[in-house]
Motif scaffolding. Structure first.
Motif, mmCIF file in Angstrom:
data_model
loop_
_atom_site.group_PDB
_atom_site.id
_atom_site.type_symbol
_atom_site.label_atom_id
_atom_site.label_comp_id
_atom_site.label_asym_id
_atom_site.label_seq_id
_atom_site.Cartn_x
_atom_site.Cartn_y
_atom_site.Cartn_z
ATOM 1 N N ILE A 62 75.943 76.976 35.593
ATOM 2 C CA ILE A 62 76.841 75.867 35.273
ATOM 3 C C ILE A 62 76.200 74.898 34.285
ATOM 4 O O ILE A 62 76.878 74.096 33.695
ATOM 5 N N TYR A 63 74.877 75.016 34.106
ATOM 6 C CA TYR A 63 74.194 74.106 33.179
ATOM 7 C C TYR A 63 73.826 74.786 31.857
ATOM 8 O O TYR A 63 73.146 74.194 31.016
ATOM 9 N N CYS A 64 74.262 76.038 31.665
ATOM 10 C CA CYS A 64 73.872 76.779 30.453
ATOM 11 C C CYS A 64 74.318 76.022 29.200
ATOM 12 O O CYS A 64 75.403 75.461 29.166
ATOM 13 N N GLN A 65 73.457 76.031 28.171
ATOM 14 C CA GLN A 65 73.875 75.336 26.951
ATOM 15 C C GLN A 65 74.207 76.300 25.809
ATOM 16 O O GLN A 65 74.377 75.864 24.679
ATOM 17 N N VAL A 66 74.286 77.586 26.092
ATOM 18 C CA VAL A 66 74.706 78.514 25.032
ATOM 19 C C VAL A 66 76.196 78.284 24.769
ATOM 20 O O VAL A 66 76.996 78.250 25.705
ATOM 21 N N ASP A 67 76.530 78.097 23.517
ATOM 22 C CA ASP A 67 77.925 77.839 23.155
ATOM 23 C C ASP A 67 78.691 79.168 23.117
ATOM 24 O O ASP A 67 78.580 79.925 22.164
ATOM 25 N N ARG A 68 79.438 79.435 24.174
ATOM 26 C CA ARG A 68 80.179 80.698 24.229
ATOM 27 C C ARG A 68 81.644 80.504 23.835
ATOM 28 O O ARG A 68 82.468 81.379 24.046
ATOM 29 N N SER A 69 81.948 79.315 23.277
ATOM 30 C CA SER A 69 83.337 79.081 22.861
ATOM 31 C C SER A 69 83.628 79.789 21.541
ATOM 32 O O SER A 69 84.773 80.004 21.177
ATOM 33 N N THR A 70 82.575 80.140 20.811
ATOM 34 C CA THR A 70 82.779 80.896 19.577
ATOM 35 C C THR A 70 82.073 82.239 19.726
ATOM 36 O O THR A 70 81.051 82.338 20.408
ATOM 37 N N GLN A 71 82.638 83.238 19.066
ATOM 38 C CA GLN A 71 82.031 84.565 19.150
ATOM 39 C C GLN A 71 80.913 84.673 18.121
ATOM 40 O O GLN A 71 81.031 84.136 17.016
ATOM 41 N N SER A 72 79.847 85.361 18.504
ATOM 42 C CA SER A 72 78.742 85.526 17.571
ATOM 43 C C SER A 72 79.088 86.596 16.528
ATOM 44 O O SER A 72 79.761 87.561 16.828
ATOM 45 N N GLU A 73 78.578 86.376 15.309
ATOM 46 C CA GLU A 73 78.825 87.395 14.278
ATOM 47 C C GLU A 73 77.921 88.602 14.474
ATOM 48 O O GLU A 73 78.247 89.706 14.073
ATOM 49 N N THR A 74 76.754 88.381 15.102
ATOM 50 C CA THR A 74 75.818 89.483 15.347
ATOM 51 C C THR A 74 75.961 89.928 16.790
ATOM 52 O O THR A 74 75.788 89.128 17.705
ATOM 53 N N GLU A 75 76.289 91.200 16.998
ATOM 54 C CA GLU A 75 76.502 91.658 18.370
ATOM 55 C C GLU A 75 75.322 92.415 18.948
ATOM 56 O O GLU A 75 75.096 92.414 20.148
ATOM 57 N N PHE A 76 74.602 93.134 18.068
ATOM 58 C CA PHE A 76 73.534 93.991 18.568
ATOM 59 C C PHE A 76 72.197 93.598 17.964
ATOM 60 O O PHE A 76 72.136 93.100 16.846
ATOM 61 N N VAL A 77 71.137 93.869 18.720
ATOM 62 C CA VAL A 77 69.798 93.684 18.167
ATOM 63 C C VAL A 77 69.557 94.784 17.143
ATOM 64 O O VAL A 77 69.735 95.965 17.440
ATOM 65 N N GLU A 78 69.172 94.398 15.942
ATOM 66 C CA GLU A 78 68.792 95.385 14.932
ATOM 67 C C GLU A 78 67.272 95.293 14.832
ATOM 68 O O GLU A 78 66.740 94.312 14.302
ATOM 69 N N ILE A 79 66.616 96.305 15.385
ATOM 70 C CA ILE A 79 65.163 96.201 15.561
ATOM 71 C C ILE A 79 64.437 95.977 14.235
ATOM 72 O O ILE A 79 63.575 95.096 14.132
ATOM 73 N N ASP A 80 64.808 96.741 13.217
ATOM 74 C CA ASP A 80 64.099 96.592 11.936
ATOM 75 C C ASP A 80 64.282 95.187 11.371
ATOM 76 O O ASP A 80 63.330 94.570 10.881
ATOM 77 N N ALA A 81 65.514 94.699 11.450
ATOM 78 C CA ALA A 81 65.779 93.356 10.915
ATOM 79 C C ALA A 81 65.022 92.309 11.728
ATOM 80 O O ALA A 81 64.443 91.362 11.169
ATOM 81 N N LEU A 82 64.999 92.506 13.045
ATOM 82 C CA LEU A 82 64.292 91.544 13.914
ATOM 83 C C LEU A 82 62.801 91.506 13.571
ATOM 84 O O LEU A 82 62.201 90.441 13.417
ATOM 85 N N LEU A 83 62.206 92.698 13.409
ATOM 86 C CA LEU A 83 60.766 92.739 13.131
ATOM 87 C C LEU A 83 60.449 92.167 11.752
ATOM 88 O O LEU A 83 59.410 91.536 11.553
ATOM 89 N N LYS A 84 61.351 92.377 10.818
ATOM 90 C CA LYS A 84 61.142 91.811 9.481
ATOM 91 C C LYS A 84 61.170 90.274 9.581
ATOM 92 O O LYS A 84 60.306 89.587 9.039
ATOM 93 N N GLU A 85 62.144 89.760 10.298
ATOM 94 C CA GLU A 85 62.225 88.304 10.465
ATOM 95 C C GLU A 85 60.975 87.766 11.170
ATOM 96 O O GLU A 85 60.421 86.737 10.779
ATOM 97 N N LEU A 86 60.538 88.492 12.212
ATOM 98 C CA LEU A 86 59.375 88.018 12.969
ATOM 99 C C LEU A 86 58.120 88.002 12.083
ATOM 100 O O LEU A 86 57.368 87.023 12.068
ATOM 101 N N GLY A 87 57.921 89.085 11.335
ATOM 102 C CA GLY A 87 56.758 89.162 10.449
ATOM 103 C C GLY A 87 56.776 88.027 9.428
ATOM 104 O O GLY A 87 55.754 87.358 9.187
#
Ligand code: SF4
Length: 287
Positions: free
Chosen positions: A47-72
């Motif tokens: 009941i205290y979650c602050q994730v805004d779920r009133s709008t849908q996210s444009e990204t639905e799935f984790v894209e591992i390569d993209a995630l690792l590139k961003e992290l690096g």
């Protein structure tokens, strides 16, 4: 799972979709968050979650390569100090200009991600490749999936890479737990999972207490909560620290409001006295 850990909490850095830097006064430095739930789906509905779920996210799935590139890239920007030239971080005090951790949290429960062990391994590799051996890896979790084999493999990888588990426990009784965390997963499962994890390595407990419809948690609830913590310790589970929070950001439900600083302090004292483990208090401010 997002927790009231961070004071600055935007989920985007330029055009990044999976990795976000946050300034954490608590950890006295920067934390690089990794969001394994870009679809904002969670197996709890706190009941205290602050994730805004009133709008849908444009990204639905984790894209591992993209995630690792961003992290690096993010680790490089932080290591080089270039991040402090950006508008968002240019006012970071000198004492906080250090990278404390890579945190797996985001917009849902990170351990529900099906390739959890593989992504932890890959992120640990990125950390090693960047020469960041003193930087922690923190899993912020509701503990609901810690019994799953691939999650346990992920925990072992965390253990070998300066990992910490920060597990949520918001109640002492099943009834209050269901009212606050709103999940069909029984409290018993959460407690068993935390106990099993804490028998292997010390675990940090994060507990958020609040006023619901103007009412603070009852003394009976707080006593039951201490009983639960004591049961973990009695089963040879190690609790490194108990963090007592209240609401610090606008929550999912408007009936949720923060406890006063004195009330948060009183719960922390109760934990120290009744459980005999370190407890820290974090106060609420809703802007
Ligand atoms: S566990 Fe609770 S606070 Fe965390 S993302 Fe899920 S609903 Fe939100």
């Amino acid at each position: 799972m997002p927790h009231p850990l961070h004071t600055t909490h935007e989920r985007s850095f330029d055009a990044y979709r999976f990795v976000y830097p946050v300034l954490s006064r608590r950890s006295r430095g920067l934390s690089v968050g990794v969001n394994l739930n870009p679809d904002k789906v969670c197996n709890f509905d706190c009941i205290y979650c602050q994730v805004d779920r009133s709008t849908q996210s444009e990204t639905e799935f984790v894209e591992i390569d993209a995630l690792l590139k961003e992290l690096g890239e993010m680790l490089a920007v932080v290591r080089s100090g270039k991040i402090y030239a950006t508008e968002k971080f240019c006012s970071t005090p000198p004492a906080l200009r250090r990278l404390n951790d890579i945190a797996f949290s985001g917009d849902g429960e990170p351990t529900t991600y099906q390739n959890f062990d593989a992504i932890i391994e890959a992120c640990a590799g990125a950390k090693r490749a960047a020469g960041l051996d003193d930087v922690k890896m923190v899993l912020i979790t509701n503990a609901s999936m810690l019994h799953r084999p691939h999650v346990q493999r992920g925990l072992e990888i965390l253990d070998a890479n300066q990992g910490e588990i920060w597990a949520k426990l918001d109640a002492g009784t099943e009834a209050y737990y269901r009212r606050i965390d709103r999940t069909p997963i029984p409290l018993r499962q959460i407690l068993e999972n935390i106990t099993a994890a804490a028998r292997v390595r010390p675990v940090v407990i994060q507990s958020l207490w609040m006023r619901v419809g103007g009412e603070a948690p009852s003394q009976e609830e707080l006593d039951a909560y201490c009983d639960r913590l004591n049961a973990i310790v009695a089963a040879r589970g190690a609790l490194r620290l108990v963090q007592i929070y209240t609401v610090a950001r606008r929550p999912a439900e408007s009936c949720v409001t923060p406890l006063s600083d004195a009330e948060v302090d009183a719960i922390s004292r109760l934990v120290r006295r009744r459980v005999g483990v370190p407890a820290e208090a974090f106060y609420g401010v809703i802007s």
